[in-house]
Write a protein that holds these residues in place. Structure first.
Motif, PDB file in Angstrom:
ATOM      1  N   GLY A  93       0.801  -1.140   0.128  1.00  0.00           N
ATOM      2  CA  GLY A  93       0.079  -0.030   0.198  1.00  0.00           C
ATOM      3  C   GLY A  93       0.844   1.291  -0.030  1.00  0.00           C
ATOM      4  N   ARG A  94       1.785   1.276   0.661  1.00  0.00           N
ATOM      5  CA  ARG A  94       2.801   2.506   0.866  1.00  0.00           C
ATOM      6  C   ARG A  94       3.379   2.609  -0.694  1.00  0.00           C
ATOM      7  NH1 ARG A  94       7.626   1.384   4.426  1.00  0.00           N
ATOM      8  NH2 ARG A  94       8.528   3.275   3.177  1.00  0.00           N
ATOM      9  N   GLY A  95       3.752   1.568  -1.280  1.00  0.00           N
ATOM     10  CA  GLY A  95       4.225   1.869  -2.844  1.00  0.00           C
ATOM     11  C   GLY A  95       3.383   2.307  -3.513  1.00  0.00           C
ATOM     12  N   VAL A  96       1.978   2.003  -3.507  1.00  0.00           N
ATOM     13  CA  VAL A  96       1.065   2.728  -4.327  1.00  0.00           C
ATOM     14  C   VAL A  96       0.893   4.022  -4.097  1.00  0.00           C
ATOM     15  CG1 VAL A  96      -1.652   2.486  -4.888  1.00  0.00           C
ATOM     16  CG2 VAL A  96      -0.107   0.366  -4.762  1.00  0.00           C
ATOM     17  N   ALA A  97       0.824   4.090  -3.008  1.00  0.00           N
ATOM     18  CA  ALA A  97       0.443   5.562  -2.318  1.00  0.00           C
ATOM     19  C   ALA A  97       1.559   6.615  -2.567  1.00  0.00           C
ATOM     20  CB  ALA A  97       0.366   5.756  -0.681  1.00  0.00           C
ATOM     21  N   GLU A  98       2.907   5.997  -2.821  1.00  0.00           N
ATOM     22  CA  GLU A  98       3.835   6.761  -3.288  1.00  0.00           C
ATOM     23  C   GLU A  98       4.200   6.825  -4.682  1.00  0.00           C
ATOM     24  OE1 GLU A  98       7.669   5.862  -1.084  1.00  0.00           O
ATOM     25  OE2 GLU A  98       6.437   5.584   0.717  1.00  0.00           O
ATOM     26  N   GLY A  99       3.151   6.462  -5.554  1.00  0.00           N
ATOM     27  CA  GLY A  99       3.111   6.600  -6.939  1.00  0.00           C
ATOM     28  C   GLY A  99       3.673   5.577  -7.809  1.00  0.00           C
TER      29      GLY A  99
END
Length: 290
Positions: free
Chosen positions: A266-272
C-alpha cells in the motif's frame, strides 16, 4: 605434513562442529569457552583446553571466534587484549556490517590482523560439501589461511571491506527468515482449512522454485532502476496482498505477517508506484518508513 594449529573460542553448537571438523582434518586445536564444561567432550576427542583466554590466544597464530555477536567478542577478548598482538582473528560471529568494521578497527589497534565471516549453513553441515562462508578483510590474510578455513566450509572472499561479509550474510538471512516465516504462515492457513502439512508440501516446494525463476528479472529491474509494469503492476500485487490478509483474518489466524506485506504494498502505491512493476518496491525499501 603438519597441519596449522587453530585456536577456537566459543563452543556453542557451531563452535563444537568447527572443532570436530578441524580435528578430523588433523589440525591441532586449542579451545576456550566461558562455560569450561562445554569443552569436555572436545578434549576427549583431542582438543587442548586453554585455562584462560590469554592462554588460548597465545597457543596459535590463527584464532577463530564463534560467538553470539560482537558484544560477546569484546566481553571475552578485552581482558586479554594484549595477547592479540601478532594474531590473525577470524570472527565468524553474526552482527551488523557496522559492527564488523568497528571490530576490525578494534583488533588492529591491538596488533591483530582480522577477517570477518558469515557462515551460511547450520552447525550440522560444517565440514560437508556444498557448505560455504562469506569472508571479508585483507585478501593476503585470507589467502594465507584459506586452506585451513576451507576445512570448515568453502570460503568465499567478498572484498577488503571487513563489513562486506556481514552485508552478504545479513542479506541472505533476510531472505531466509522472511521466506521461512511466510511458509509457516501458509502452513497455518492451509491447516485452518483442514489441509495437512504433508499435503501442502509439494506446492510449497513448487512456490520456492517459482520464486527462484523470477530472481534474475528482479535483479535486472533493480540494477537498471526501471520497473516497466508490463507483466503486472504493483496495484495488482497490492490487491493480492490484501486478499492474503483477509484470508488469514477470516481463518482466525495471526495477521502480523500478511498485514505487514499489505501495508508495504500500500505504501508503494501511495508513493506513486501503482502502475509500475512489483520491483518498484525497492524504492520504498531504500528509505525509512515515515
Amino acid at each position: 605434513m603438519s597441519r596449522q594449529g587453530v585456536t577456537l573460542i566459543g563452543l556453542g553448537p557451531m563452535g563444537q562442529a568447527m572443532v570436530r571438523a578441524l580435528l578430523a582434518a588433523g589440525h591441532p586445536v586449542t579451545v576456550w569457552n566461558r562455560t569450561p564444561g562445554k569443552a569436555d567432550g572436545l578434549v576427549a576427542e583431542g582438543a587442548v583446553r586453554a585455562a584462560t583466554v590469554a592462554d588460548a590466544l597465545a597457543a596459535n597464530e590463527l584464532v577463530v571466534l564463534s560467538l553470539t555477536d560482537y558484544a560477546a567478542m569484546y566481553a571475552v577478548l578485552e581482558p586479554a587484549a594484549a595477547a592479540l598482538d601478532g594474531r590473525v582473528v577470524v570472527n565468524l560471529s553474526s552482527d551488523t556490517p557496522e559492527q564488523a568494521r568497528a571490530g576490525a578497527e578494534w583488533a588492529a589497534r591491538h596488533g591483530a590482523r582480522y577477517l570477518t565471516g558469515g557462515v551460511q549453513v547450520p552447525a550440522r553441515l560444517i565440514g560437508q560439501p556444498g557448505s560455504a562462508t562469506f569472508y571479508s578483510g585483507p585478501e593476503d590474510v585470507f589467502e594465507a589461511h584459506r586452506a585451513t578455513l576451507e576445512v570448515l566450509t568453502e570460503a568465499d572472499h567478498r572484498g577488503a571491506d571487513p563489513g562486506l561479509s556481514q552485508v552478504y550474510y545479513q542479506a541472505l538471512m533476510t531472505v531466509f527468515w522472511t521466506t521461512m516465516t511466510a511458509h509457516l504462515q501458509a502452513q497455518a492457513l492451509v491447516g485452518a482449512h483442514g489441509v495437512t502439512a504433508a499435503e501442502y508440501l509439494p506446492y510449497a516446494v513448487q512456490a520456492a522454485e517459482t520464486a527462484a525463476y523470477f530472481l534474475p528479472g528482479i535483479a535486472k529491474d533493480v540494477e537498471a532502476g526501471r520497473y516497466p509494469g508490463d507483466e503486472g503492476t504493483l496495484a495488482m500485487c497490492a490487491a493480492s496482498a490484501e486478499h492474503a490478509l483477509h484470508a488469514a483474518r477470516d481463518a482466525g489466524l495471526d495477521t502480523t505477517v500478511p498485514a505487514a506485506l499489505a501495508a508495504l504494498f500500500g505504501r508503494g502505491v501511495a508513493e506513486g508506484h501503482g502502475a509500475e512493476s512489483f520491483t518498484s518496491l525497492v524504492e520504498v525499501l531504500r528509505k525509512p518508513a515515515a
